[in-house]
Design an enzyme around this catalytic site. Structure first.
Site, PDB file in Angstrom:
ATOM      1  N   ASP A   1      -8.753   8.047  -2.697  1.00  0.00           N
ATOM      2  CA  ASP A   1      -9.131   7.312  -1.494  1.00  0.00           C
ATOM      3  C   ASP A   1      -8.461   7.984  -0.302  1.00  0.00           C
ATOM      4  OD1 ASP A   1     -10.228   5.228   0.012  1.00  0.00           O
ATOM      5  OD2 ASP A   1      -9.526   3.673  -1.356  1.00  0.00           O
TER       6      ASP A   1
ATOM      7  N   HIS B   1     -12.090  10.976   7.461  1.00  0.00           N
ATOM      8  CA  HIS B   1     -11.550   9.719   6.941  1.00  0.00           C
ATOM      9  C   HIS B   1     -11.353   9.756   5.431  1.00  0.00           C
ATOM     10  CE1 HIS B   1     -11.900   7.195  10.636  1.00  0.00           C
ATOM     11  NE2 HIS B   1     -12.661   8.219  10.980  1.00  0.00           N
TER      12      HIS B   1
HETATM   13  P1  ADQ Z   1     -13.582   2.617   2.940  1.00  0.00           P
HETATM   14  O1  ADQ Z   1     -13.871   3.478   1.757  1.00  0.00           O
HETATM   15  O2  ADQ Z   1     -14.648   1.695   3.359  1.00  0.00           O
HETATM   16  O3  ADQ Z   1     -13.131   3.499   4.198  1.00  0.00           O
HETATM   17  P2  ADQ Z   1     -11.064   0.988   3.166  1.00  0.00           P
HETATM   18  O4  ADQ Z   1     -10.089   1.846   3.873  1.00  0.00           O
HETATM   19  O5  ADQ Z   1     -10.447   0.148   2.100  1.00  0.00           O
HETATM   20  O6  ADQ Z   1     -12.237   1.804   2.503  1.00  0.00           O
HETATM   21  O7  ADQ Z   1     -11.731   0.052   4.228  1.00  0.00           O
HETATM   22  C1  ADQ Z   1     -12.568  -0.998   3.835  1.00  0.00           C
HETATM   23  C2  ADQ Z   1     -12.648  -2.007   4.978  1.00  0.00           C
HETATM   24  O8  ADQ Z   1     -13.708  -2.898   4.654  1.00  0.00           O
HETATM   25  C3  ADQ Z   1     -11.384  -2.826   5.122  1.00  0.00           C
HETATM   26  O9  ADQ Z   1     -11.053  -2.907   6.493  1.00  0.00           O
HETATM   27  C4  ADQ Z   1     -11.744  -4.196   4.552  1.00  0.00           C
HETATM   28  O10 ADQ Z   1     -11.208  -5.268   5.274  1.00  0.00           O
HETATM   29  C5  ADQ Z   1     -13.240  -4.227   4.676  1.00  0.00           C
HETATM   30  N1  ADQ Z   1     -13.813  -4.950   3.525  1.00  0.00           N
HETATM   31  C6  ADQ Z   1     -13.697  -4.641   2.233  1.00  0.00           C
HETATM   32  N2  ADQ Z   1     -14.338  -5.535   1.458  1.00  0.00           N
HETATM   33  C7  ADQ Z   1     -14.872  -6.434   2.299  1.00  0.00           C
HETATM   34  C8  ADQ Z   1     -15.662  -7.606   2.128  1.00  0.00           C
HETATM   35  N3  ADQ Z   1     -16.071  -8.032   0.935  1.00  0.00           N
HETATM   36  N4  ADQ Z   1     -16.044  -8.253   3.229  1.00  0.00           N
HETATM   37  C9  ADQ Z   1     -15.657  -7.821   4.451  1.00  0.00           C
HETATM   38  N5  ADQ Z   1     -14.932  -6.736   4.672  1.00  0.00           N
HETATM   39  C10 ADQ Z   1     -14.537  -6.051   3.620  1.00  0.00           C
HETATM   40  C11 ADQ Z   1     -13.042   4.916   4.477  1.00  0.00           C
HETATM   41  C12 ADQ Z   1     -12.185   5.725   3.493  1.00  0.00           C
HETATM   42  C13 ADQ Z   1     -10.819   5.093   3.386  1.00  0.00           C
HETATM   43  C14 ADQ Z   1     -10.169   5.023   4.771  1.00  0.00           C
HETATM   44  C15 ADQ Z   1     -11.101   4.394   5.781  1.00  0.00           C
HETATM   45  C16 ADQ Z   1     -10.565   4.519   7.205  1.00  0.00           C
HETATM   46  O11 ADQ Z   1     -12.815   5.774   2.214  1.00  0.00           O
HETATM   47  O12 ADQ Z   1      -9.984   5.829   2.500  1.00  0.00           O
HETATM   48  O13 ADQ Z   1      -8.994   4.227   4.681  1.00  0.00           O
HETATM   49  O14 ADQ Z   1     -12.389   5.013   5.762  1.00  0.00           O
HETATM   50  O15 ADQ Z   1     -10.271   5.831   7.531  1.00  0.00           O
END
Ligand code: ADQ
Length: 470
Positions: free
Chosen positions: A375, A167
């Site tokens: 990311d 991921h």
């Molecule tokens: P993350 O680094 O966690 O994921 P991201 O892809 O942005 O990053 O996903 C974060 C998730 O958390 C989103 O679905 C968002 O809705 C949720 N989220 C963020 N802030 C929140 C809050 N305050 N309250 C509730 N929910 C919140 C890792 C990798 C990424 C990759 C994903 C999936 O780092 O690059 O996109 O896995 O493969």
């Protein structure tokens, strides 16, 4: 939108998923409920339909719960001790691999104790999988915490078709080879039939590392090692677009959006950041850019406000404690200088919000700032576009997020370049309505073409193909 895909798996064989965490959380009455999150939303319905199994840790130390089922999905907990949480999870996974894979360079602190714990937990996962996977079934392993599992499992169960999805980014070979156990990791991944990456660069970096460290030859995306063929494919992950759109369209959300804007003092422009509080997400740079724009008078605190939601994460790791302290210091400094009574210029929440509150915030945001240094994908960028069913809103997106490959209608920016970041924010704030709508239409077309269900189907179809070509 493309035809919705059925919840069924595209395979004619049972599937076993392995991820660090099980897809369920404990409820107050000691039962279990599916956890929030895109991966669970994508895979859980498929496992439910096809009667699959998920192997993972419950999230509590020393938790050796017996196998159990939730909604027809079999769950096999793998116990992780308190010491292992510190060494395998917080240490090797999140303090050694995470920065290395996100090219967040700092002094190397690789520890053999952490590596041993990583190896031990990976071995435990592999043994659990070997014991429960039905003959000739498909095993799909997820992410950087479990990179040794495919190799160990291949030795134990050569009959299985094994896939792995990373991921996060896979780093360039010059960085990856800093890791003392670089060869073991590549060997681990080469136990697969298919290794999936978010971006073409991840796949290319992996192929280069396999060649340099293990002399593995390759033709296009096929790597040859010890008489086997391993495919390195690209599968950009996505979100449940229909779910976000439905949430965004609800009456309750529309009312919530008006309330949010009113509470912010009905500013002209609401700028929004939503991230896990991680040093790779570039939250500090974004705040500094905002402060500089206020300082220079290019933004006006009476007209422009910022909302930053930061999810608590990995709070036991020192680098995360430092990052939080720095962000909270910056928020205090900016508000101290530029706010007036009752009207802060930065609204900061260190909280995990329910998904519908997040969708309402996305809709309330005129400009979304997604500025990670690096990311894998960044789902927030996709969620923002999916939530903007009104066809308006501007996304400022780092070139270093995987999402930048697909979301080319965003204002793309190099977040390491202060001046470019400030200019990108001003461009987004001042963008003409016609251009905003055109770009948002482009973003929405793109994400509607590939949602998370499609992602899972494409991966599993390729995995079945790769397994057949052995
Ligand atoms: P993350 O680094 O966690 O994921 P991201 O892809 O942005 O990053 O996903 C974060 C998730 O958390 C989103 O679905 C968002 O809705 C949720 N989220 C963020 N802030 C929140 C809050 N305050 N309250 C509730 N929910 C919140 C890792 C990798 C990424 C990759 C994903 C999936 O780092 O690059 O996109 O896995 O493969």
């Amino acid at each position: 939108m493309d035809e919705p895909l059925p919840a069924q798996s595209p395979l004619d064989r049972p599937i076993v998923i392995a991820a660090n965490r099980l897809p369920v959380m404990r409820t107050e009455d000691h039962g279990w409920t599916p956890s929030p999150g895109g991966l669970v939303r994508a895979l859980y319905p498929m496992l439910r339909e096809s009667g699959g199994t998920w192997v993972g840790w419950t999230g509590d130390p020393d938790d050796a719960a017996e196998p159990f089922s939730v909604d027809g999905v079999d769950l096999h907990p793998v116990a992780v001790t308190a010491d292992e949480i510190e060494l395998y999870y917080e240490g090797f996974s999140n303090d050694a691999l995470w920065p290395l894979y996100h090219d967040a360079l700092r002094e190397s602190t690789y520890s053999i104790e952490q590596w041993d714990a990583y190896h031990a937990v990976n071995e435990r996962f592999a043994i659990t999988l070997a014991n429960i996977a039905p003959e000739n079934s498909v095993v799909w392993i997820h992410d950087y915490q479990l990179q040794l599992v495919p190799g160990i499992l291949r030795e134990l169960r050569p009959d299985l078709t094994i896939g792995f999805f990373l991921h996060i980014p896979f780093p360039p070979v010059e960085l990856f080879t800093r890791l003392p156990w670089r060869t073991e990791i590549i060997q681990g991944l080469l136990g697969c039939d298919l290794v999936g990456f978010q971006r073409p660069t991840g796949a290319a970096n992996f192929i280069a590392a396999a060649h340099q460290l293990l002399d593995a030859e390759h033709v296009d995306d096929r790597v040859f090692h010890r008489g086997r063929e391993i495919r390195a494919g690209v599968f950009p992950i996505s979100i449940d677009v229909a779910e976000v759109e439905a949430m965004a369209a609800g009456r309750a959300t529309r009312q919530h959006v008006s309330r949010i804007r009113a509470r912010l003092g009905d500013p002209e422009v609401v700028m929004l950041g939503v991230d896990r509080l991680d040093y790779t997400k570039g939250i500090g740079l974004r705040l500094k850019a905002f402060a500089q724009l206020l300082e220079d008078g290019r933004l006006d605190p009476a007209r422009h406000v910022m909302v930053q939601v930061a999810t608590p994460t990995r709070e036991a790791v020192e680098a995360y404690q430092d990052e939080r302290a720095e962000i909270e210091r910056l928020v205090g400094e900016i508000n101290g200088r530029f706010s007036s009574i009752g009207l802060p210029v930065v609204h900061y929440l260190y909280q995990t919000l329910p998904y519908d509150d997040l969708v309402a915030l996305y809709r309330a945001g005129d400009v979304m700032l997604v500025t990670p240094f690096r990311d894998g994908m960044n789902l927030v960028a996709k969620e923002y576009a999916a939530a903007h069913i009104d066809g308006d809103g501007v996304l400022v997106l780092s070139e270093f997020a995987g999402a930048a490959d697909e979301l080319t209608d965003a204002v793309l920016v190099n977040p390491h370049d202060d001046r470019a970041l400030q200019d990108a924010i001003v461009e987004a704030v001042e963008m003409h309505r016609h251009e905003r709508r055109e770009r948002m239409a482009g973003l929405r077309d793109q994400i509607r073409k590939s949602d998370v269900q499609g992602w899972a189907h494409r991966f599993l179809e390729s995995l079945a193909d790769a397994g057949r070509s052995e």
